[in-house]
Enzyme design. Structure first.
Site, mmCIF file in Angstrom:
data_model
loop_
_atom_site.group_PDB
_atom_site.id
_atom_site.type_symbol
_atom_site.label_atom_id
_atom_site.label_comp_id
_atom_site.label_asym_id
_atom_site.label_seq_id
_atom_site.Cartn_x
_atom_site.Cartn_y
_atom_site.Cartn_z
ATOM 1 N N ASN A 9 0.843 -1.191 0.000
ATOM 2 C CA ASN A 9 0.000 0.000 0.000
ATOM 3 C C ASN A 9 0.880 1.242 0.000
ATOM 4 O O ASN A 9 1.721 1.430 0.888
ATOM 5 C CB ASN A 9 -0.894 0.028 1.246
ATOM 6 C CG ASN A 9 -1.765 1.273 1.287
ATOM 7 O OD1 ASN A 9 -2.739 1.379 0.553
ATOM 8 N ND2 ASN A 9 -1.413 2.237 2.133
ATOM 9 N N GLU A 10 0.736 2.068 -1.037
ATOM 10 C CA GLU A 10 1.355 3.391 -1.110
ATOM 11 C C GLU A 10 2.868 3.378 -0.902
ATOM 12 O O GLU A 10 3.399 4.186 -0.128
ATOM 13 C CB GLU A 10 0.695 4.347 -0.109
ATOM 14 C CG GLU A 10 -0.729 4.719 -0.484
ATOM 15 C CD GLU A 10 -1.279 5.895 0.308
ATOM 16 O OE1 GLU A 10 -0.580 6.378 1.220
ATOM 17 O OE2 GLU A 10 -2.404 6.322 0.019
ATOM 18 N N ASN A 54 -5.175 4.489 -4.793
ATOM 19 C CA ASN A 54 -5.680 5.312 -3.701
ATOM 20 C C ASN A 54 -5.720 6.747 -4.208
ATOM 21 O O ASN A 54 -4.665 7.338 -4.484
ATOM 22 C CB ASN A 54 -4.752 5.250 -2.484
ATOM 23 C CG ASN A 54 -4.646 3.857 -1.895
ATOM 24 O OD1 ASN A 54 -5.369 2.949 -2.285
ATOM 25 N ND2 ASN A 54 -3.738 3.684 -0.947
ATOM 26 N N TRP A 95 -12.372 4.598 1.644
ATOM 27 C CA TRP A 95 -11.571 4.855 2.839
ATOM 28 C C TRP A 95 -12.395 5.760 3.742
ATOM 29 O O TRP A 95 -12.568 6.917 3.442
ATOM 30 C CB TRP A 95 -10.229 5.513 2.486
ATOM 31 C CG TRP A 95 -9.374 5.542 3.702
ATOM 32 C CD1 TRP A 95 -9.286 6.535 4.641
ATOM 33 C CD2 TRP A 95 -8.537 4.480 4.158
ATOM 34 N NE1 TRP A 95 -8.446 6.171 5.649
ATOM 35 C CE2 TRP A 95 -7.966 4.906 5.373
ATOM 36 C CE3 TRP A 95 -8.216 3.209 3.669
ATOM 37 C CZ2 TRP A 95 -7.081 4.114 6.103
ATOM 38 C CZ3 TRP A 95 -7.339 2.434 4.391
ATOM 39 C CH2 TRP A 95 -6.781 2.872 5.582
ATOM 40 N N LYS A 102 -12.122 9.807 8.337
ATOM 41 C CA LYS A 102 -12.682 9.505 7.015
ATOM 42 C C LYS A 102 -13.658 8.331 7.051
ATOM 43 O O LYS A 102 -14.191 7.927 6.014
ATOM 44 C CB LYS A 102 -11.567 9.216 6.007
ATOM 45 C CG LYS A 102 -10.716 10.421 5.636
ATOM 46 C CD LYS A 102 -9.752 10.077 4.501
ATOM 47 C CE LYS A 102 -8.936 11.288 4.072
ATOM 48 N NZ LYS A 102 -7.917 11.657 5.055
#
Length: 684
Positions: A414-415, A471, A555, A576
């Site tokens: 992720n990221e 994302n 998210w 969020k």
């Protein structure tokens, strides 16, 4: 005196457990070690230092210190006594931990048993040679400090320390189905060819044999939900790895929410005529694929995958969850109408996978290779320790969760950032390692698809997974147009790799509100609930026009803790979520998706918490999957409105009267009347 009473109670409980469990003459015993624990900081590890009593699962940093977001990452010592009875003599004993964050050193009677790196996967150590009949001391050092050789090293979430998942003592015969093969069940159901006509599969079993194996046989049965045996195979054991090809005619397929049908696969080890071990695994037979232009297919039919990214994080509990918290979350997932979930950013507890199997929720699950999450580093370091830990995490995730039919996607990262000489400068490049991990996943499991969640140009990672996902966040003013243009561009440059949305959304506080909406600039600390909902509306308008998106994951499911955040209505919270951290309040955005995803009738007045107002000009917005509704204010009929294509009903140019304004909407479906009400007070 207190310690003596504590040990006496443990002895009584232990004897009761032994008499009860072994009286059943079961081939394998699993004793939950949840009570009787105490813990203390390593800095206070004197012999006479008292232990703080706790029940497992437990974390020591579920709550911030009052008035701060102080984030405690240190080493704690957990201890308890374990009674080994005479009936365990000549047996094999194993300690199974489902998760200890982040590094665990395990000792029995002051002897080192083993160490495990990583807090989100299980591990199992044999302790047969470390225990004695009678009282034994079990000690676990749980180290939650930052380390560059243990994932995760960054991320927008808190890493909770402690024995935060269940722990058990497993007792077996000398020959058994292995509990220590990556702490897996030791049984793997390989789905070779699945159709509605025939399910062809192989059951692989890993054995651990300490005695002569000349008379050993392995009997594997498949049972339907009534307990009827529909397939069976018996084979002589010639080694510690046994494969049994099997098939079922006319299988009932595991078909997501429509029919999450599960079979029992029962593997029994016999020594002559004596049953010496048994492991049962639930599984479902299904087949799936992802098309670059049309999206996800389950059992040959299109299925729109939409849901949330979910952290294991619950107010007051951190990640030390019980069945109660899992049941609450699954009830909410079902209520909103999600078809899929992304379990972020680490492997979750076994309970969550079981619930998704049982309720037909498609899963993306991943290892903790993530970043940057607001930190000033990338989340990937080019060192041997980190790489070894990532490889270990892949193997443990795959082997431990292999039989869950809900899992369709293995996540690699992720990221992770890639140097672009503009925004991101001079980071270690993760590209080659990502491709290595993809190959590792595929070598362990050819039946599932791999994916990743990127926040940088995905073309850097093409070839590193079967699927692409992004994302991506846009503000409320431009969400629809910007999201549509962005993902169309990503698809055009994806080289036929299917494209999905791994994260999207906006912050929203149930205590912050604003209306009207035009020309309002928001400060960092202001997260109006209305703007969160508008942002989601824009995204969804873009997404419903793009069926090629193989998955859409919001998210996030609920608000979570993140110690470095300083925004919204509270420090240390990522707001969020579509639900509050305590799960007590569903935000407007939750009902927007419920109106679009659920088959249950929905009629929901937005901005219901915006009760105190100073501007008489407003709109009234309703989320509903009913055809139309009538609006009343203080019992005066305002007018009728039909739903639009994303299930909104909006009355514009409404003028509130000074004082109390009772807002009511009514709708009908057949003979049934639905209504919703809220009150807004106008102070001029």
């Amino acid at each position: 005196m207190a310690n003596s009473i504590h040990k006496f109670l443990l002895l009584i409980c232990g004897l009761f457990l032994h008499i009860t469990l072994f009286g059943e003459n079961a081939p394998r015993i699993s004793i939950l070690l949840d009570k009787g624990w105490g813990y203390k900081p390593i800095t206070d590890n004197k012999k006479d230092a008292p232990l703080i009593p706790v029940t497992i699962p437990h974390t020591w940093n579920a709550r911030y210190q009052v008035g701060t977001t102080k984030y405690n990452r240190e080493l704690m010592v957990y201890k308890r006594n374990v009674i080994i009875g005479e009936e365990m003599k000549n047996k094999r004993l194993f300690l199974y931990f489902e998760g200890v964050n982040s590094v665990a050193d395990v000792f029995v009677n002051n002897q080192t048993v083993g160490q495990h790196l990583g807090g989100y996967t299980a591990f199992c150590f044999e302790i047969t040679d470390y225990v004695r009949i009678g009282d034994n001391v079990l000690e676990v050092w749980a180290n939650n400090a930052y380390r560059t050789d243990v994932l995760p090293i960054s991320g927008d979430f808190n890493v909770y320390g402690g024995i935060h998942r269940p722990c058990s003592l497993i007792v077996t015969e000398k020959n058994c189905i292995s509990p220590v093969f990556y702490a897996s069940p030791g049984v793997f159901i390989h789905q070779k060819s699945i159709t509605s006509e025939k399910a062809v599969f192989t059951v692989e079993t890993i054995l651990s044999l300490k005695e002569s194996k000349r008379a050993l046989r392995l009997c594997t049965k498949v049972c339907d939900t009534t307990g009827k045996v529909i397939a069976k195979d018996v084979v002589n054991v010639t080694g510690e790895r046994v494969e049994q090809p099997m098939h079922i005619l006319k299988p009932i397929l595991w078909n997501g929410k429509e029919n999450p049908y599960l079979y029992d696969v029962i593997v029994e080890l016999y020594d002559g005529g004596k049953l010496v071990d048994r492991v049962t695994q639930k599984t479902g037979f299904r087949y799936f694929k992802v098309d670059h232009d049309k999206g996800f297919y389950l059992n040959g039919k299109l299925l729109d995958l939409h849901g949330f990214c979910r952290h294991e994080d619950f107010a007051g509990k951190g990640s030390a969850l019980t069945s109660k918290e899992y049941d609450i979350d699954m009830k909410l997932i079902k209520e909103v109408g999600a078809t899929a979930m992304r379990l972020v950013h680490y492997p979750h507890a076994e309970t969550m996978y079981n619930l998704c199997d049982e309720n037909g929720i498609i899963l993306w699950t991943e290892i903790p290779l993530c970043g940057p999450g607001g930190f000033d580093f990338t989340g990937y370091l080019n060192n041997k320790g980190l790489k070894d830990n990532a490889r270990q995490a892949v193997k443990e995730l795959v082997y431990q969760k292999y039989n869950h039919p809900s899992i369709c996607f293995w996540g690699i990262f992720n990221e992770l950032l890639v140097t672009d000489n503009r925004r991101f400068q001079a980071y270690d490049s993760p590209i080659f390692f990502v491709k290595e991990l993809n190959k590792l996943y595929k070598s362990l499991d050819t039946s599932r698809l791999t994916t990743f969640a990127t926040c940088v140009d995905e073309t850097n990672f093409l070839g590193g997974a079967d699927l692409v996902a992004w994302n991506k966040y846009f503000n409320w003013k431009i969400a629809e147009k910007a999201a549509g243009q962005f993902f169309d561009n990503v698809k055009a440059n994806s080289q036929n790799y299917p494209v999905g949305v791994s994260e999207y959304g906006a912050a929203g506080s149930i205590y912050q509100h604003t209306c009207p909406f035009e020309n309002v600039e928001l400060a960092r600390r202001i997260h109006p609930e209305e703007y969160q909902a508008i942002c989601h509306e824009g995204y969804w308008l873009a997404f419903i026009e793009r069926p090629y998106l193989w998955g859409k994951f919001i998210w996030q499911f609920s608000d979570t803790q993140s110690f470095f955040r300083r925004d919204g209505d509270m420090d240390g919270i990522n707001d969020k979520g579509n639900i509050t951290y305590d799960r007590k309040t569903k935000k407007d955005a939750f009902y927007f998706y419920k109106a679009n995803w659920s088959q249950e009738p929905v009629l929901y007045l937005c901005s219901r918490r915006f009760t105190e107002r100073t501007n008489p000009g407003t709109q009234v917005k309703v989320y509903s999957n009913l055809d139309e509704a009538v609006l009343y204010i203080n019992n005066k009929k305002i007018g009728k409105c039909k739903k639009d294509k994303i299930n909104r009903m909006i009355w514009n140019d409404i003028t509130l009267l000074p004082g109390k304004n009772v807002i009511r909407v009514e709708s009908m479906k057949g003979q049934q009347v639905f209504s919703d009400t809220c009150t807004w007070n106008l102070k001029l």
